[in-house]
Design a protein around this motif. Structure first.
Motif, short mmCIF file in Angstrom:
data_model
loop_
_atom_site.label_atom_id
_atom_site.label_comp_id
_atom_site.label_asym_id
_atom_site.label_seq_id
_atom_site.Cartn_x
_atom_site.Cartn_y
_atom_site.Cartn_z
N GLY A 15 0.80 -1.21 0.00
CA GLY A 15 0.00 0.00 0.00
C GLY A 15 0.83 1.27 0.00
N SER A 16 0.14 2.38 0.11
CA SER A 16 0.78 3.70 0.05
C SER A 16 0.29 4.59 1.18
N LEU A 17 1.14 5.51 1.55
CA LEU A 17 0.79 6.57 2.48
C LEU A 17 1.52 7.83 2.07
N ARG A 18 0.95 8.96 2.43
CA ARG A 18 1.60 10.24 2.20
C ARG A 18 1.74 10.96 3.52
N LEU A 19 2.98 11.18 3.92
CA LEU A 19 3.25 11.91 5.13
C LEU A 19 3.39 13.40 4.81
N SER A 20 2.97 14.21 5.75
CA SER A 20 3.09 15.65 5.61
C SER A 20 3.86 16.22 6.80
N CYS A 21 4.56 17.29 6.55
CA CYS A 21 5.29 17.99 7.62
C CYS A 21 4.98 19.47 7.47
N ALA A 22 4.32 20.02 8.48
CA ALA A 22 3.95 21.43 8.47
C ALA A 22 4.88 22.19 9.38
N ALA A 23 5.31 23.34 8.92
CA ALA A 23 6.20 24.19 9.71
C ALA A 23 5.46 25.43 10.16
N SER A 24 5.78 25.85 11.35
CA SER A 24 5.22 27.11 11.86
C SER A 24 6.33 27.89 12.53
N GLY A 25 6.18 29.19 12.49
CA GLY A 25 7.15 30.04 13.17
C GLY A 25 8.31 30.50 12.33
N ARG A 26 8.49 29.85 11.18
CA ARG A 26 9.61 30.25 10.32
C ARG A 26 9.36 29.67 8.94
N THR A 27 9.75 30.39 7.91
CA THR A 27 9.60 29.85 6.58
C THR A 27 10.66 28.77 6.32
N LEU A 28 10.25 27.74 5.60
CA LEU A 28 11.17 26.66 5.25
C LEU A 28 11.97 26.96 4.00
N TYR A 29 11.64 28.07 3.36
CA TYR A 29 12.13 28.32 2.01
C TYR A 29 13.63 28.24 1.91
N ASN A 30 14.35 28.72 2.92
CA ASN A 30 15.80 28.82 2.79
C ASN A 30 16.57 27.58 3.24
N TYR A 31 15.85 26.53 3.60
CA TYR A 31 16.53 25.43 4.27
C TYR A 31 16.25 24.06 3.65
N ASN A 32 17.24 23.20 3.77
CA ASN A 32 17.07 21.82 3.36
C ASN A 32 16.25 21.08 4.41
N MET A 33 15.53 20.07 3.95
CA MET A 33 14.66 19.31 4.84
C MET A 33 14.92 17.82 4.66
N GLY A 34 14.58 17.06 5.69
CA GLY A 34 14.77 15.62 5.60
C GLY A 34 13.67 14.85 6.30
N TRP A 35 13.57 13.60 5.93
CA TRP A 35 12.72 12.64 6.63
C TRP A 35 13.62 11.53 7.17
N PHE A 36 13.35 11.15 8.39
CA PHE A 36 14.04 10.05 9.04
C PHE A 36 13.00 9.10 9.61
N ARG A 37 13.44 7.92 10.01
CA ARG A 37 12.53 6.99 10.65
C ARG A 37 13.26 6.19 11.72
N GLN A 38 12.48 5.74 12.68
CA GLN A 38 13.04 4.92 13.74
C GLN A 38 12.19 3.67 13.90
N PRO A 39 12.68 2.55 13.37
CA PRO A 39 11.95 1.28 13.52
C PRO A 39 11.94 0.84 14.98
N PRO A 40 11.01 0.01 15.37
CA PRO A 40 10.96 -0.45 16.76
C PRO A 40 12.27 -1.11 17.18
N GLY A 41 12.84 -0.64 18.27
CA GLY A 41 14.05 -1.23 18.80
C GLY A 41 15.32 -0.88 18.06
N ASN A 42 15.22 0.04 17.12
CA ASN A 42 16.39 0.41 16.33
C ASN A 42 16.67 1.90 16.41
#
Length: 124
Positions: A15-42
């Protein structure tokens, strides 16, 4: 700046999912962004990164060809489209901000701001 990740849930393998990340307090325009994950126990691991303009992307080998990172600077949002999910993708997913417009990085310690995480569970 605060980051809020959302869109996680329970999905069957393939299947599929779409994750979203909303920023507040500062524009994201000038910065690089990333996604990370933490599997159970890792430990937390890199998933994908995107440059400040959206023209550059970088993926972990484990998700390349299945996941797509994107951003909408006008909306101050970053997304992670996840297709072909497998149980090995089960993890808490975090978005993160790197206060840089330079090269993309997979190094966890170089990211400056983190969201609270959203849980993705993939059943077999």
């Amino acid at each position: 700046v605060q980051l809020q990740a959302s869109g996680g849930g329970l999905v069957k393998a393939g299947g599929s999912l779409r994750l979203s990340c909303a920023a507040s307090g500062r524009t994201l325009y000038n910065y690089n962004m990333g996604w990370f994950r933490q599997p159970p126990g890792n430990e937390r691991e890199f998933v994908a990164a995107i440059g400040w303009s959206g023209s550059r992307t970088f993926y972990a080998d484990s998700v390349k060809g299945r996941f797509t990172i994107s951003r909408d600077n006008a909306q101050n949002m970053v997304y992670l489209q996840m297709n072909g999910l497998s149980p090995e993708d089960t993890a808490v997913y975090y978005c993160a901000l790197h206060l840089s417009r330079g090269g993309l990085t997979a190094v966890t310690g170089l990211y400056d701001v983190w969201g609270q995480g959203t849980l993705v569970t993939v059943s077999s």
